[in-house]
Design a protein around this motif. Structure first.
Motif, PDB file in Angstrom:
ATOM      1  N   UNK A 367       1.134  -1.412  -0.370  1.00 12.26           N
ATOM      2  CA  UNK A 367       0.175  -0.448   0.285  1.00 12.26           C
ATOM      3  C   UNK A 367       0.509   1.709   0.234  1.00 12.26           C
ATOM      4  N   UNK A 368       0.282   2.618  -0.752  1.00 11.65           N
ATOM      5  CA  UNK A 368       1.535   3.269  -0.964  1.00 11.65           C
ATOM      6  C   UNK A 368       0.386   4.963  -0.352  1.00 11.65           C
ATOM      7  N   UNK A 369       0.920   4.950   0.603  1.00 13.63           N
ATOM      8  CA  UNK A 369       0.804   6.289   1.292  1.00 13.63           C
ATOM      9  C   UNK A 369       1.105   7.970   0.973  1.00 13.63           C
ATOM     10  N   UNK A 370       0.652   8.429   1.192  1.00 18.48           N
ATOM     11  CA  UNK A 370       0.976   9.414   1.316  1.00 18.48           C
ATOM     12  C   UNK A 370       0.505  11.198   2.377  1.00 18.48           C
ATOM     13  N   UNK A 371       1.145  11.853   3.078  1.00 20.43           N
ATOM     14  CA  UNK A 371       0.496  12.611   3.701  1.00 20.43           C
ATOM     15  C   UNK A 371       1.014  13.779   3.582  1.00 20.43           C
ATOM     16  N   UNK A 372       0.848  15.300   3.333  1.00 17.56           N
ATOM     17  CA  UNK A 372       1.335  16.223   3.920  1.00 17.56           C
ATOM     18  C   UNK A 372       2.311  16.729   4.925  1.00 17.56           C
ATOM     19  N   UNK A 373       3.717  16.710   5.199  1.00 17.92           N
ATOM     20  CA  UNK A 373       4.076  17.147   6.491  1.00 17.92           C
ATOM     21  C   UNK A 373       4.091  18.062   6.984  1.00 17.92           C
ATOM     22  N   UNK A 374       4.956  18.770   8.290  1.00 19.31           N
ATOM     23  CA  UNK A 374       4.467  20.111   8.691  1.00 19.31           C
ATOM     24  C   UNK A 374       5.738  21.335   8.069  1.00 19.31           C
ATOM     25  N   UNK A 375       6.697  20.022   6.907  1.00 19.55           N
ATOM     26  CA  UNK A 375       7.049  20.992   6.644  1.00 19.55           C
ATOM     27  C   UNK A 375       6.738  21.666   4.650  1.00 19.55           C
ATOM     28  N   UNK A 424       9.947  10.115   9.396  1.00 17.96           N
ATOM     29  CA  UNK A 424      10.968  10.251   8.005  1.00 17.96           C
ATOM     30  C   UNK A 424      11.401  11.339   8.189  1.00 17.96           C
ATOM     31  N   UNK A 425      12.414  10.816   6.934  1.00 15.59           N
ATOM     32  CA  UNK A 425      13.616  12.191   7.396  1.00 15.59           C
ATOM     33  C   UNK A 425      13.522  12.727   5.860  1.00 15.59           C
ATOM     34  N   UNK A 433       7.888  13.801   9.863  1.00 18.40           N
ATOM     35  CA  UNK A 433       7.067  13.666  10.437  1.00 18.40           C
ATOM     36  C   UNK A 433       7.516  11.716  10.961  1.00 18.40           C
ATOM     37  N   UNK A 434       5.874  11.377  11.795  1.00 23.86           N
ATOM     38  CA  UNK A 434       6.302   9.842  11.824  1.00 23.86           C
ATOM     39  C   UNK A 434       5.173   9.046  11.874  1.00 23.86           C
ATOM     40  N   UNK A 435       5.824   7.913  11.881  1.00 20.73           N
ATOM     41  CA  UNK A 435       5.495   6.927  12.331  1.00 20.73           C
ATOM     42  C   UNK A 435       4.616   5.609  12.796  1.00 20.73           C
ATOM     43  N   UNK A 436       3.858   4.974  13.233  1.00 24.91           N
ATOM     44  CA  UNK A 436       3.724   4.121  14.668  1.00 24.91           C
ATOM     45  C   UNK A 436       3.131   3.120  14.471  1.00 24.91           C
ATOM     46  N   UNK A 437       3.297   1.897  14.082  1.00 27.14           N
ATOM     47  CA  UNK A 437       2.312   0.072  13.817  1.00 27.14           C
ATOM     48  C   UNK A 437       2.036  -0.818  15.021  1.00 27.14           C
ATOM     49  N   UNK A 438       1.449  -0.991  14.770  1.00 27.70           N
ATOM     50  CA  UNK A 438       1.060  -2.267  15.633  1.00 27.70           C
ATOM     51  C   UNK A 438       0.494  -3.352  15.402  1.00 27.70           C
ATOM     52  N   UNK A 439       1.073  -4.762  15.469  1.00 27.86           N
ATOM     53  CA  UNK A 439       0.645  -5.637  15.260  1.00 27.86           C
ATOM     54  C   UNK A 439      -0.277  -6.215  15.721  1.00 27.86           C
ATOM     55  N   UNK A 440      -0.509  -5.720  17.189  1.00 28.11           N
ATOM     56  CA  UNK A 440      -2.115  -6.556  18.077  1.00 28.11           C
ATOM     57  C   UNK A 440      -1.965  -7.537  18.603  1.00 28.11           C
ATOM     58  N   UNK A 441      -3.357  -7.527  19.479  1.00 26.50           N
ATOM     59  CA  UNK A 441      -2.854  -9.711  19.761  1.00 26.50           C
ATOM     60  C   UNK A 441      -3.878 -10.285  19.420  1.00 26.50           C
ATOM     61  N   UNK A 442      -3.746 -11.495  19.715  1.00 25.63           N
ATOM     62  CA  UNK A 442      -3.843 -12.803  18.941  1.00 25.63           C
ATOM     63  C   UNK A 442      -5.739 -12.496  19.638  1.00 25.63           C
TER      64      UNK A 442
END
Length: 487
Positions: A367-375, A424-425, A433-442
């Motif tokens: 999946x390709x994602x795009x978001x505008x950064x604060x810059x 992201x640099x 900006x930042x990205x966080x992720x989680x795989x959750x729990x079974x």
């Protein structure tokens, strides 16, 4: 790896008999470029001395860079830079990055080209060859896989690449030794040597399926050598297959050197008009003096048999098709609504989980994602599902930026199978900006699946909804984007 304190390697995109190909970022001009790095060991070297082959190829590789620097035709691959690895001394070239595939791939996937498409490609490639011949440069390895495409608007523009064996020393005496058969696709050493007994000039390379009779015989080569190859490429486009097929390509060598009977018979089995067959036979004569005197003369003669006297008008041969809609989308930063960039975005469902909201997006593999950064610049990145033993992994890859773990250094991509976060640099090392992720729990219960703890609530993705799922959080927003994949 950084090269010349300017280019950062992103990933490897291919390899050939002579070199490995990488995609890299030019940090000064903020553009993607191509890095071509000479291989340590050459493929298809057969019984010929490996050192002799490498020395010859090393010489060809350096010569290719000088050759490309002299050519200005818009349909010739542009070279930007050249250098050597600090530790091993292996040379590399920096050139424009072409992401439209090559002619061989297009014909294999789409079938034979029509007359207009064939003329459109040949007009540009013959023009590039013509300029090279004006500089007394003979390509000697024109074949469909060396005709690349650049995306220009809604079209794909052909470009001639791989001058790695161009304008080499003329061999005078042939010694046809045994070499490993690789199906005729890659460059192989022919075992030729000249009267000077110089090892570097003693080895000549060619592609068996696309070589001219004089290359096979170790005879002197000139512009007519490229005319022969252009004729083979024209046959490939019009027929959708090479004229010399099968695994035993070397079994045709003697007949191709001896005369025109084999080519005449093979062309007679293809559905060409008499005029087109005649034009092709002249280009494919076993005797160089009987071929067309220039690439443009050949193109003009063939064009008249295909589309008449008028020139080909399309700006390029193939219309560019957008990527599949189910793997391309865009997300606005800090704005709840999704922003479409494809005609049909991936299926999306918005579900409340306490005060937070989750957007469930069905994806295939990436999946390709795009978001505008604060810059003020767009951040583009890709999330891919990777195969793994046990739990699956994801790969988060910056498409126009780098990604950095909290305790790590900027890198093109991060592969992980555990919860985490990253920044992201930009190529100037600014945080975007930042990205966080989680795989959750079974999840417990007969349905199985994963449970994601969001801000003030929980979200369960049953196995019937997705066999693999992961939640992403962009910036400081509580809303989650949950990627759902069914194997």
């Amino acid at each position: 790896m950084r090269l010349l304190d300017r280019y950062t390697i992103i990933d490897r995109i291919g390899s050939g008999g002579m070199a490995s190909i990488y995609r890299a970022m030019d940090e000064r001009l903020d553009r993607v470029v191509c890095v071509k790095l000479l291989r340590i060991e050459l493929e298809g070297s057969g019984s010929t001395s490996g050192r002799s082959v490498y020395q010859a190829t090393y010489s060809h590789f350096l010569q290719e860079a000088l050759t490309l620097s002299r050519l200005m035709h818009p349909n010739t691959l542009r070279i930007y830079d050249f250098g050597y690895l600090a530790q091993s001394g292996r040379p590399f070239q920096i050139s424009e990055f072409l992401d439209g595939g090559n002619l061989e791939q297009h014909v294999r996937s789409r079938g034979a080209c029509d007359s207009e498409e064939t003329a459109a490609i040949l007009e540009r490639i013959c023009g590039a060859v013509g300029e090279a011949h004006q500089h007394k440069i003979i390509h000697r390895d024109i074949k469909p896989s060396n005709i690349l495409f650049a995306r220009v608007g809604d079209y794909l523009m052909p470009k001639l690449a791989d001058f790695g064996i161009a304008h080499s020393n003329v061999v005078k005496r042939a010694k046809l030794g045994r070499t490993a058969d690789n199906g005729g696709q890659d460059l192989v050493p022919g075992g030729f040597e000249d009267e000077t007994n110089d090892q570097v000039s003693a080895v000549t390379l060619f592609s068996p399926r696309w070589a001219s009779p004089e290359q096979l015989a170790g005879s002197p080569q000139g512009p007519e050598t490229d005319i022969y190859a252009l004729g083979l490429v024209a046959v490939y486009m019009l027929a959708g297959r090479p004229i010399f097929e099968g695994n035993d390509v070397r079994g045709t060598f003697a007949d191709r050197i001896r005369g025109d009977d084999l080519v005449t018979r093979l062309l007679g089995q293809m559905e060409f008009s008499d005029a087109t067959r005649k034009a092709l036979l002249k280009a494919l004569s076993a005797f160089p003096e009987k071929r067309y005197r220039s690439s443009l003369t050949f193109f003009d003669a063939l064009r008249r048999t295909l589309i008449g006297a008028r020139p080909a008008r399309p700006p390029a041969a193939f219309p560019w098709k957008k990527p599949r809609a189910d793997i391309t989308m865009s997300v606005e930063f800090a704005v709840p609504a999704m922003q479409e960039v494809a005609n049909v975005p991936p299926p999306e469902r918005k579900v409340a989980a306490g005060p937070a909201r989750a957007r469930l997006v069905d994806v295939d593999e990436k999946l390709d994602l795009t978001f505008p950064s604060p810059k003020g610049t767009d951040v583009r990145f890709r999330v891919s599902f990777l195969p793994s033993q046990g739990n699956f992994r994801i790969n988060i890859k910056g498409l126009n930026c780098f990604i950095r773990a909290p305790t790590g250094r900027p890198t093109p991509a991060i592969a992980t199978d555990s919860d985490g976060a990253a920044h992201f640099v930009s190529t100037a090392w600014e945080e975007l900006g930042t990205v966080a992720w989680t795989f959750g729990q079974a999840a417990s219960g007969p349905e199985g699946g994963r449970v994601f703890r969001l801000d003030g609530g929980e979200m369960m993705i049953a196995s019937s909804q997705a066999t693999q799922s992961v939640a992403l959080f962009l910036g400081s927003e509580r809303d989650a984007i949950i990627l759902c994949r069914k194997n």
